[in-house]
Design a protein around this motif. Structure first.
Motif, PDB file in Angstrom:
ATOM      1  N   LEU B  52       0.828  -1.209   0.000  1.00  0.00           N
ATOM      2  CA  LEU B  52       0.000   0.000   0.000  1.00  0.00           C
ATOM      3  C   LEU B  52       0.864   1.262   0.000  1.00  0.00           C
ATOM      4  O   LEU B  52       0.598   2.218  -0.739  1.00  0.00           O
ATOM      5  N   GLN B  56       0.866   4.099  -2.888  1.00  0.00           N
ATOM      6  CA  GLN B  56       0.535   5.487  -2.553  1.00  0.00           C
ATOM      7  C   GLN B  56       1.650   6.428  -3.006  1.00  0.00           C
ATOM      8  O   GLN B  56       1.389   7.535  -3.475  1.00  0.00           O
ATOM      9  N   GLU B  57       2.895   5.990  -2.893  1.00  0.00           N
ATOM     10  CA  GLU B  57       3.987   6.846  -3.354  1.00  0.00           C
ATOM     11  C   GLU B  57       3.913   7.048  -4.870  1.00  0.00           C
ATOM     12  O   GLU B  57       4.203   8.129  -5.373  1.00  0.00           O
ATOM     13  N   LEU B  59       1.148   7.096  -6.596  1.00  0.00           N
ATOM     14  CA  LEU B  59       0.063   8.052  -6.815  1.00  0.00           C
ATOM     15  C   LEU B  59       0.561   9.470  -6.546  1.00  0.00           C
ATOM     16  O   LEU B  59       0.301  10.402  -7.316  1.00  0.00           O
ATOM     17  N   SER B  70      -6.738  10.715  -7.759  1.00  0.00           N
ATOM     18  CA  SER B  70      -6.677  10.623  -6.300  1.00  0.00           C
ATOM     19  C   SER B  70      -7.614   9.510  -5.860  1.00  0.00           C
ATOM     20  O   SER B  70      -8.348   8.954  -6.676  1.00  0.00           O
ATOM     21  N   MET B  94       0.607   4.483   5.207  1.00  0.00           N
ATOM     22  CA  MET B  94       0.985   5.351   4.085  1.00  0.00           C
ATOM     23  C   MET B  94       1.699   6.601   4.609  1.00  0.00           C
ATOM     24  O   MET B  94       1.561   6.977   5.765  1.00  0.00           O
ATOM     25  N   VAL B  99      -1.383  11.793   2.513  1.00  0.00           N
ATOM     26  CA  VAL B  99      -2.702  11.402   3.010  1.00  0.00           C
ATOM     27  C   VAL B  99      -3.431  12.630   3.536  1.00  0.00           C
ATOM     28  O   VAL B  99      -2.860  13.423   4.281  1.00  0.00           O
ATOM     29  N   GLU B 129      -3.252  12.580  -3.899  1.00  0.00           N
ATOM     30  CA  GLU B 129      -3.476  12.287  -2.485  1.00  0.00           C
ATOM     31  C   GLU B 129      -4.469  11.135  -2.279  1.00  0.00           C
ATOM     32  O   GLU B 129      -5.334  10.879  -3.108  1.00  0.00           O
ATOM     33  N   VAL B 130      -4.319  10.479  -1.133  1.00  0.00           N
ATOM     34  CA  VAL B 130      -5.341   9.555  -0.652  1.00  0.00           C
ATOM     35  C   VAL B 130      -6.113  10.294   0.445  1.00  0.00           C
ATOM     36  O   VAL B 130      -5.546  10.657   1.469  1.00  0.00           O
ATOM     37  N   LEU B 256      -8.319  -0.729  -0.646  1.00  0.00           N
ATOM     38  CA  LEU B 256      -7.455   0.400  -1.013  1.00  0.00           C
ATOM     39  C   LEU B 256      -6.390  -0.029  -2.018  1.00  0.00           C
ATOM     40  O   LEU B 256      -6.105   0.689  -2.987  1.00  0.00           O
ATOM     41  N   LEU B 260      -5.965   1.449  -5.834  1.00  0.00           N
ATOM     42  CA  LEU B 260      -4.723   2.058  -6.325  1.00  0.00           C
ATOM     43  C   LEU B 260      -4.139   1.261  -7.492  1.00  0.00           C
ATOM     44  O   LEU B 260      -3.641   1.842  -8.468  1.00  0.00           O
TER      45      LEU B 260
END
Lengths: 284, 284
Positions: B52, B56-57, B59, B70, B94, B99, B129-130, B256, B260
């Motif tokens: 995860l 996220q990185e 994104l 996002s 994350m 975030v 961002e998440v 999640l 992503l």
């Protein structure tokens, strides 16, 4: 071996800017106060993460019960010094629900139409929160000075405005911890080089990073002035050697833990009749 | 054993609200799709955390290079269902820098003076961002319905307004994942009881929690209506059994990760000449 046994001396004292502090005399590769290597540092960080998370929950709990305390971590540094790693590995140990992260980029036209503190004030932590400023109002006396974005007398005004602002923030219940990650110029070259060498890291590099690097000495001088003018008893600066990422992380973690411990937070007491509520619950 | 080997079936499909979904038929103690116990769940969670964080990185990286994507996680539940644990143990994996957490409490007078979506829109995630909504605009059709804070035709209007709003948000690049943590009524009693039994947890208890518990069936009905009216292809609801905290965490983590992964994010390519920058860096 417990985390505290690694520390020969309290890093908070060793890193704190005081008296005739000279940035140029500080070794960016040092590990002040810590008697251990990278592996020890990682162990200490893992142990500290649990302590920090617990303290933050106490702060959050107090905030839900009328206590007006909060903590603000201000992070400043040259590019690649490791702010992102601090946010991820130190701040990341705390519950996101109680952390208010604020990254400050180049100001927008709307922000520029206001005083430089306008955008900062809006992102202060609320009661019970740990705020994190990833860059901050100090950009307005650092990049602004180096690139002459404001005349000298305006820069002077800003130092005073910052001190007044931080005193108010402190007096209203926020413990301020200001950290400069102090990176060596050679180490920065290596880190920028790594970003250029690895395609997966290309996105982290910006040609502007080299432009800023070319003004290295001007930035060091601007930081020295910041320390001279704005390290106060209510909002002290800490200069953390940053050539060793593992050291910078445990040092900043230590600063945060000490800031939270100094609040002597107890779990809030019930503001209701516990036995009465047990009876209501049993009947529900 | 890798995390995916524990999943017999894709939990996203099993948990997604579709067709003639009936909340009352869903077992709050089940662990749909997962072939393992608590210990396996914890292993899967730890492994998923790294996956995860990496996604996220990516994104975040894409967001710095003009990609407008996002992700928004919406969390709704009865008290003690474990929203806080999801935020801490799933979202917490994350980088806080990417975030955007937003907890929605009882609206302020200023918020009440605006349409119910006003305060929500301001806290949407930016590109890269998440976002996490800890409670959300759904309170305005849940608590508002149960406590008759708004007339029935206004509640009806809100379902439509929510669907229009979420379609716009989705079409502008945000992947929306809406989760209801589905807790059993007996399990809630045990968890509230635990908060009353342990002095360190007294701060987490509020007599109002029992008041809401007394309206349990009304809330279940209000949730059913929410699912009937607002589970859409562009913003689906997932109902996650929550009696086992460990299951709820890996299930939400899975949702999640899938959200992503579906974005197929690559690391951004350099928008500068890499060799030229290497030469500049070497000369600096």
């Amino acid at each position: 071996m417990g985390r505290e046994t690694y520390w020969k001396s309290d890093p908070d004292e060793l890193l704190r800017v005081a008296g005739d502090f000279r940035l140029a005399d500080r070794d960016t590769g040092a590990t002040p106060g810590f008697d251990g290597d990278k592996k020890d540092g990682q162990k200490a960080l893992a142990e500290g993460a649990g302590i920090l998370a617990d303290l933050q929950e106490r702060l959050f709990a107090a905030g839900t019960h009328g206590e007006r305390r909060s903590v603000l971590l201000v992070l400043q540094a040259m590019d690649t010094a490791g702010k992102g790693g601090i946010v991820s590995h130190v701040v990341g140990a705390m519950n996101p629900g109680g952390v208010r992260y604020a990254g400050f980029k180049k100001p927008t036209p709307e922000e520029l139409a206001h005083d430089f503190l306008w955008r900062v004030e809006k992102r202060l932590p609320a009661a019970g929160e740990v705020g994190v400023f990833d860059r901050s109002h100090y950009e307005d006396v650092l990049v602004a000075r180096v690139h002459e974005l404001a005349p000298p007398d305006e820069i002077e005004r800003r130092y005073r405005a910052i001190n007044d602002f931080e005193r108010e923030v402190s007096e209203s219940g926020t413990t301020i911890v200001k950290v400069m990650l102090h990176l060596g110029k050679d180490e920065q070259r290596d880190r920028l080089q790594a970003r250029l060498d690895e395609p997966d890291k290309h996105w982290k590099f910006n040609p502007g990073d080299v432009d800023e690097r070319l003004r290295w000495d001007d930035y060091q001088e601007a930081y020295q002035l910041v320390f001279d003018r704005t390290s106060t008893p209510y909002a002290p600066w800490y200069v953390v050697p940053a050539d060793h990422k593992w050291y910078a992380r445990i040092a900043v973690q230590h600063l945060l833990i000490d800031a939270l411990e100094s609040l002597n937070l107890e779990w809030p007491e019930a503001d209701y009749d516990v036995e009465e509520q047990k009876a209501r619950l049993a009947a529900s």
